[in-house]
Design an enzyme around this catalytic site. Sequence first.
Site, PDB file in Angstrom:
ATOM      1  CG  HIS A 201      -2.117  -1.009   0.841  1.00  0.00           C
ATOM      2  ND1 HIS A 201      -2.112  -2.289   1.314  1.00  0.00           N
ATOM      3  CD2 HIS A 201      -3.190  -0.902   0.026  1.00  0.00           C
ATOM      4  CE1 HIS A 201      -3.170  -2.932   0.833  1.00  0.00           C
ATOM      5  NE2 HIS A 201      -3.840  -2.116   0.047  1.00  0.00           N
ATOM      6  NE  ARG A 308      -6.280   0.351  -2.327  1.00  0.00           N
ATOM      7  CZ  ARG A 308      -5.781   0.401  -3.571  1.00  0.00           C
ATOM      8  NH1 ARG A 308      -5.664   1.558  -4.193  1.00  0.00           N
ATOM      9  NH2 ARG A 308      -5.402  -0.703  -4.171  1.00  0.00           N
ATOM     10  NE  ARG A 344     -11.249  -1.448  -0.508  1.00  0.00           N
ATOM     11  CZ  ARG A 344      -9.984  -1.785  -0.770  1.00  0.00           C
ATOM     12  NH1 ARG A 344      -9.721  -2.757  -1.628  1.00  0.00           N
ATOM     13  NH2 ARG A 344      -8.989  -1.132  -0.212  1.00  0.00           N
ATOM     14  CD  GLU A 443      -9.800  -7.985  -1.902  1.00  0.00           C
ATOM     15  OE1 GLU A 443      -8.761  -7.415  -2.270  1.00  0.00           O
ATOM     16  OE2 GLU A 443     -10.597  -7.470  -1.099  1.00  0.00           O
ATOM     17  CG  ASN A 466      -3.193  -4.880  -5.855  1.00  0.00           C
ATOM     18  OD1 ASN A 466      -2.800  -5.044  -6.997  1.00  0.00           O
ATOM     19  ND2 ASN A 466      -3.656  -3.722  -5.428  1.00  0.00           N
ATOM     20  CG  ASP A 467      -5.362  -8.385  -1.057  1.00  0.00           C
ATOM     21  OD1 ASP A 467      -4.280  -8.602  -0.477  1.00  0.00           O
ATOM     22  OD2 ASP A 467      -6.065  -7.388  -0.836  1.00  0.00           O
ATOM     23  NE  ARG A 477      -1.111  -5.871  -1.561  1.00  0.00           N
ATOM     24  CZ  ARG A 477      -2.326  -5.346  -1.629  1.00  0.00           C
ATOM     25  NH1 ARG A 477      -3.389  -6.077  -1.359  1.00  0.00           N
ATOM     26  NH2 ARG A 477      -2.499  -4.101  -1.999  1.00  0.00           N
ATOM     27  CB  CYS A 514     -10.077  -2.033  -8.542  1.00  0.00           C
ATOM     28  SG  CYS A 514     -10.504  -3.197  -7.254  1.00  0.00           S
TER      29      CYS A 514
HETATM   30  C1  PEP Z   1      -6.532  -5.519  -4.474  1.00  0.00           C
HETATM   31  O1  PEP Z   1      -6.335  -6.317  -3.570  1.00  0.00           O
HETATM   32  O2  PEP Z   1      -6.236  -5.750  -5.670  1.00  0.00           O
HETATM   33  C2  PEP Z   1      -7.139  -4.207  -4.183  1.00  0.00           C
HETATM   34  C3  PEP Z   1      -7.461  -3.377  -5.144  1.00  0.00           C
HETATM   35  O3  PEP Z   1      -7.292  -3.849  -2.878  1.00  0.00           O
HETATM   36  P1  PEP Z   1      -6.093  -3.353  -1.929  1.00  0.00           P
HETATM   37  O4  PEP Z   1      -4.900  -3.097  -2.801  1.00  0.00           O
HETATM   38  O5  PEP Z   1      -6.558  -2.135  -1.231  1.00  0.00           O
HETATM   39  O6  PEP Z   1      -5.893  -4.519  -1.015  1.00  0.00           O
HETATM   40 MG    MG Z   2      -7.274  -6.038  -1.675  1.00  0.00          MG
END
Ligand code: PEP
Ligand code: MG
Length: 589
Positions: A201, A308, A344, A443, A466-467, A477, A514
Amino acid sequence: MAVAKTPNNVVTFKGIGVSPGIVIGKAFLLDRWKIRTEKINLTNEQIKKEINRFQKAILLSKQQLAAVKERLLKEVEDKTYGSIIDVHLMILSDDALVKAAEEMIQQEKVNAEWALDQVLKKFTAIFDAIGDAYLKERKTDIEHVAERVKRNLVGEEAKGIAEITKDVVVVAHDLTPVDTIHMQKSKVKGFATDLGGRTSHTAILARSLEIPAVVALGNICSSVQPGDAIIIDGIEGTVIVNPSKEIFTQYLEKQRQYVYYEKELLKLKDLAAETLDGYRIELAANIEFPEEVPSVIEHGAEAVGLYRTEFLYLDRISLPTEEEQFQAYKKLTLQLAPRCAVIRTLDIGGDKINPELPREIEPNPVLGLRAIRYSLKREDILREQLRAILRASAYGPLRMMLPLISGIAELRTVKAIIAQEQENLRRSNIAFDERMEIGVMIEVPSAAMLTDLLAKECDFFSIGTNDLIQYSIAIDRGNRQVAYLYEPLHPAVLRTIKMVVSAAHNEGIWVGMCGEMAGDPLCTPILLGLEIDELSMNAVSIPTIKRIVRNISRKEAADITYRALSLPTAKEVETYVVSEMAQRFPDIF
Ligand code: PEP
Ligand code: MG
């Protein structure tokens, strides 16, 4: 990793470029973590001063804790936080830790950080040997207290990010998302860290705030002196310390070209994201702060595909009230209309924690009480947020999205709570959009497996790669050691996306993406070929992705995707897609 050192001290480091752009500036060393393990032998004359420094840090820690406690008692209903702080204060007043460290400074003639570390190690060994759950928790408390004291010891030499007043480039071992939030308000022009990954993040925030950044550099922190001249190349993932005049001039030119290229791309702002044969896709932006809306519009986003909201909570000690949230969401809605925003619900936990708030330490926070799990545990907080979102929906097009859903039962529980809050608003005659869409983030692998069922019970999906990648391939990650395994083009990831898209389309709902993969130009032809309806990314990536979409046909994208899906490894997929894309976009690939 330092890759080259020349006689005039120019050192080049190679890491992961996580936020594009080039910045040339002076290094500001935030080395609070590095000091943790360094041993310094003191002379007899230095000992008194060192004990004095240690005592000052203890006093400051006590004052900080007392201040936090006072604010918490006023602003937060949950009184357990207050009692955790009492325990921390007790530890600071107890001779066991403080006196033992002082004695060590005195007798072994070592610096305070080192002494504290040694005393802490002894305690930890004792607690580990006992194995009692209650005492294990006390061990965590002692570790927290020691960390605070160390931060304050270092703080004498290094200021916090929030207080930086001159233009600098921050060099640090690691940065938290909260550090990055503070950069927004300070004069930080770029940053370089030893640790980190592309989808941590901290990296995501750097892109949103348009701060050039390179992470996963290994040992830059111990190789840079405060005030060193430094170049951050967030495009290539390179950092150069003490550049020669030639290198300096070369990067000034590169910087100029980058700014020109970005400006040229912005000319696509008002054009549709449409392939050569007329197939349209929506390009949206991810935001962390409502203040980003002007940049979102300027980069030509058609919507906000992910807001977010946890960033409203992260750098403050008390939770925002329903009214505060409502005002923030309403403002976002009004500024963005007629474009839609996907809000979200809170995704707190994992690496998104507020370091000032005492918390229960989780052995695996990323697999722990995070996102919707936290919201369901703290239903009071969830309900406040739901009411704020629902009320804001009366002012413009909004959608609501739920993070980290792992199965149908969870979705049904949240939907039942949403229905109750809607009913409450109806009874109170408070307006909201009765038809607001409710979507689910895909995710977690279990959710991906269940998309045929989930699609019957929600209005849209957004794939959080991402997750999804983190949990599917089992790689943290944010961990640079395994960053090489973080492959969006991994065949398992591509198959999962394909499955999710067809489950959504079979049920007639739309599906977006996303995660950071949505803004990766190398993935664009495949995401087009897989027929994702919307791609949401950091605003600065939109023009490049739009350029690709507008210069490829749907047929070409489908052919590339068909072939890519037949390849067995991520490397082979990547080599193949690069060869296809380099022919069409030689300046990008
Ligand atoms: C993701 O996990 O791809 C996502 C968009 O959420 P975050 O990056 O906030 O976990
Ligand atoms: Mg996520």
